[in-house]
Design an enzyme around this catalytic site. Structure first.
Site, mmCIF file in Angstrom:
data_model
loop_
_atom_site.group_PDB
_atom_site.id
_atom_site.type_symbol
_atom_site.label_atom_id
_atom_site.label_comp_id
_atom_site.label_asym_id
_atom_site.label_seq_id
_atom_site.Cartn_x
_atom_site.Cartn_y
_atom_site.Cartn_z
ATOM 1 N N CYS A 1 -28.629 55.820 -0.620
ATOM 2 C CA CYS A 1 -28.600 55.721 -2.083
ATOM 3 C C CYS A 1 -28.347 57.080 -2.723
ATOM 4 O O CYS A 1 -27.583 57.182 -3.678
ATOM 5 C CB CYS A 1 -29.936 55.202 -2.609
ATOM 6 S SG CYS A 1 -30.608 53.878 -1.627
ATOM 7 N N ASN B 1 -37.459 56.807 5.022
ATOM 8 C CA ASN B 1 -36.069 56.499 5.376
ATOM 9 C C ASN B 1 -35.213 57.735 5.595
ATOM 10 O O ASN B 1 -34.198 57.671 6.271
ATOM 11 C CB ASN B 1 -35.427 55.625 4.294
ATOM 12 C CG ASN B 1 -35.612 56.176 2.897
ATOM 13 O OD1 ASN B 1 -36.721 56.553 2.513
ATOM 14 N ND2 ASN B 1 -34.554 56.251 2.138
ATOM 15 N N THR C 1 -32.746 29.251 -5.436
ATOM 16 C CA THR C 1 -32.611 28.487 -4.201
ATOM 17 C C THR C 1 -32.579 29.441 -3.018
ATOM 18 O O THR C 1 -31.805 30.401 -3.013
ATOM 19 C CB THR C 1 -31.305 27.666 -4.245
ATOM 20 O OG1 THR C 1 -31.328 26.874 -5.428
ATOM 21 C CG2 THR C 1 -31.148 26.789 -3.016
ATOM 22 N N HIS D 1 -32.109 43.485 6.607
ATOM 23 C CA HIS D 1 -30.953 44.199 7.181
ATOM 24 C C HIS D 1 -31.317 45.525 7.831
ATOM 25 O O HIS D 1 -30.464 46.199 8.407
ATOM 26 C CB HIS D 1 -29.839 44.374 6.135
ATOM 27 C CG HIS D 1 -30.079 45.422 5.082
ATOM 28 N ND1 HIS D 1 -29.474 46.652 5.109
ATOM 29 C CD2 HIS D 1 -30.844 45.415 3.958
ATOM 30 C CE1 HIS D 1 -29.841 47.348 4.033
ATOM 31 N NE2 HIS D 1 -30.675 46.618 3.328
ATOM 32 N N SER E 1 -37.315 44.354 4.546
ATOM 33 C CA SER E 1 -35.913 43.990 4.321
ATOM 34 C C SER E 1 -35.271 43.579 5.642
ATOM 35 O O SER E 1 -35.403 44.285 6.641
ATOM 36 C CB SER E 1 -35.177 45.203 3.740
ATOM 37 O OG SER E 1 -33.840 44.876 3.475
HETATM 38 N N1 PLP Z 1 -37.223 51.152 0.932
HETATM 39 C C1 PLP Z 1 -36.702 51.883 1.924
HETATM 40 C C2 PLP Z 1 -37.564 52.851 2.652
HETATM 41 C C3 PLP Z 1 -35.355 51.755 2.253
HETATM 42 O O1 PLP Z 1 -34.847 52.504 3.238
HETATM 43 C C4 PLP Z 1 -34.560 50.829 1.531
HETATM 44 C C5 PLP Z 1 -33.114 50.707 1.804
HETATM 45 O O2 PLP Z 1 -32.400 51.689 1.801
HETATM 46 C C6 PLP Z 1 -35.161 50.064 0.531
HETATM 47 C C7 PLP Z 1 -36.496 50.248 0.260
HETATM 48 C C8 PLP Z 1 -34.391 49.023 -0.217
HETATM 49 O O3 PLP Z 1 -34.061 47.976 0.639
HETATM 50 P P1 PLP Z 1 -33.005 46.847 0.219
HETATM 51 O O4 PLP Z 1 -31.674 47.360 0.622
HETATM 52 O O5 PLP Z 1 -33.377 45.632 1.004
HETATM 53 O O6 PLP Z 1 -33.166 46.620 -1.244
#
Ligand code: PLP
Length: 359
Positions: free
Chosen positions: A305, A142, A223, A188, A186
């Site tokens: 993060c 990421n 749910t 989003h 994920s």
């Molecule tokens: N793993 C990676 C590589 C990510 O980029 C992210 C989100 O920043 C996550 C896990 C966590 O995803 P989520 O926001 O759906 O918990």
């Protein structure tokens, strides 16, 4: 505003929004049923969930099932914690894993960090200890976009008698999903809504549920949201249809962005990389100041993060950057809806602001 933070999250595709609208379910509608209810409204909602599940599963190899979760962090927790009683205790993870993997490994204990090279490739020569029961290697990073290539890790995990967990959050819907035992995604990050994710579980693999209270998803209680899942399904279908077109679009953006930022240093590999990710640095750059001076351009100082924590990124440090270099790096994330015009305008603003700092 110009949005260049596609690794943090992506805009909702119009197709996903349209798929969701019908299932938001006002009192006047017949679409607010609980998908776990046996009556007709419940069955309609359940059918929507199952149709979406098929669309999401269509991007995976055959031989597994989709378990819906609230997000990828939950999917990763389910994979790591839910397998704990059914495998050897040791966890090996690449040094550039997301905090969802790292922090869960730290909490479970008995972990080993697999070093990566300057490109962010995990060292497949690294020895796994005999008690390794889970190997976690992400498909696309990421922060620096490294495409890992999972074949050696499948082999190593198999030899060690360990499960392979792949965080495919940044690769799902963009490049083909490679085989593994457990794969987290994920919505989003792939132009679907926030608040829904999934864990793909290889057939025959049993896990212990981590959220109890009905086990509506077999492995997970709670749910399900037909609206979120319908949006996720539509986004997955669109990603599948557009995979080549999206990649070609990003290639053009990448080429132009590299020209516009040619006097910056690229962090990580240029080639083994998802080209929607441009992570670059200028030594001595004050990134917080740069971001505040480029108010109309949404880009990041690292992972969403980690940024704001003040701590240098563990990913940039793992590929050999000093604390100072890591802190003078920015991440520009491009995606399906980014235009060349936006890249030009953003580069002008960012380069001008860097020049103000004498760089
Ligand atoms: N793993 C990676 C590589 C990510 O980029 C992210 C989100 O920043 C996550 C896990 C966590 O995803 P989520 O926001 O759906 O918990």
């Amino acid at each position: 505003m110009i949005y260049l933070d596609y690794q943090a999250t992506t805009p909702l595709a119009a197709e996903a929004r349209d798929a969701m609208l019908r299932w938001l379910g006002g009192a006047e509608s017949d679409t607010f049923g609980n998908p776990h209810s046996p009556h007709r409204m419940g069955r309609m909602a359940a059918a929507t969930v199952e149709a979406a599940r098929e669309k999401i599963a269509a991007l995976f190899p055959p031989g597994g099932r989709i378990v819906f979760t609230g997000n990828a962090c939950e999917a990763i927790n389910l994979a790591m914690r839910g397998s704990a009683s059914r495998r050897k205790p040791g966890i090996a993870f690449s040094a550039i894993e997301h905090a969802a993997v790292r922090d869960t490994a730290f909490a479970l204990g008995n972990w080993h960090e697999i070093p990566v090279d300057a490109k962010g490739k995990a060292d497949s020569g690294d020895a796994l200890s005999e008690d390794t029961g889970l190997v976690a290697v992400m498909a696309v990073n990421n922060e620096i976009g490294t495409i890992q290539g999972l074949a050696p890790w499948r082999e190593k995990a198999r030899e060690a008698g360990a499960l392979l967990l792949v965080d495919a959050v940044q690769s799902y819907g963009k490049i083909h999903v490679e085989e593994a035992d457990l794969i987290a995604i994920s919505s989003h990050k792939v132009y679907g809504p926030k608040g829904v994710g999934a864990l793909w579980v290889r057939d025959g693999l049993e896990l212990d549920p981590q959220v109890t209270g009905g086990l509506q998803e077999g492995l997970r209680s709670g749910t399900l949201s037909p609206a979120l899942i319908a949006g996720f399904g539509a986004a997955a279908q669109l990603a599948q249809e557009r995979m080549e077109a999206d990649a070609a679009h990003l290639e053009a953006l990448w080429t132009r962005a590299r020209e516009l930022f040619e006097d910056w240093t690229l962090n990580g590999s240029a080639d083994a990389r998802w080209h929607g990710n441009l992570n670059i640095r200028k030594d001595g750059l004050d990134v917080a100041r740069l971001i505040s001076e480029c108010r109309d351009v949404m880009f990041s100082a690292g992972s969403a993060c980690a940024s704001g924590s003040g701590r240098p990124s563990h990913v940039l440090k793992a590929i050999g950057l000093t604390d100072a270099q890591a802190k003078s790096s920015i991440r520009i994330g491009m995606g399906r809806y980014t235009t060349l015009d936006e890249i030009e305008t953003a580069a002008k603003a960012i380069n001008a602001a860097a020049k103000e700092q004498g760089l």
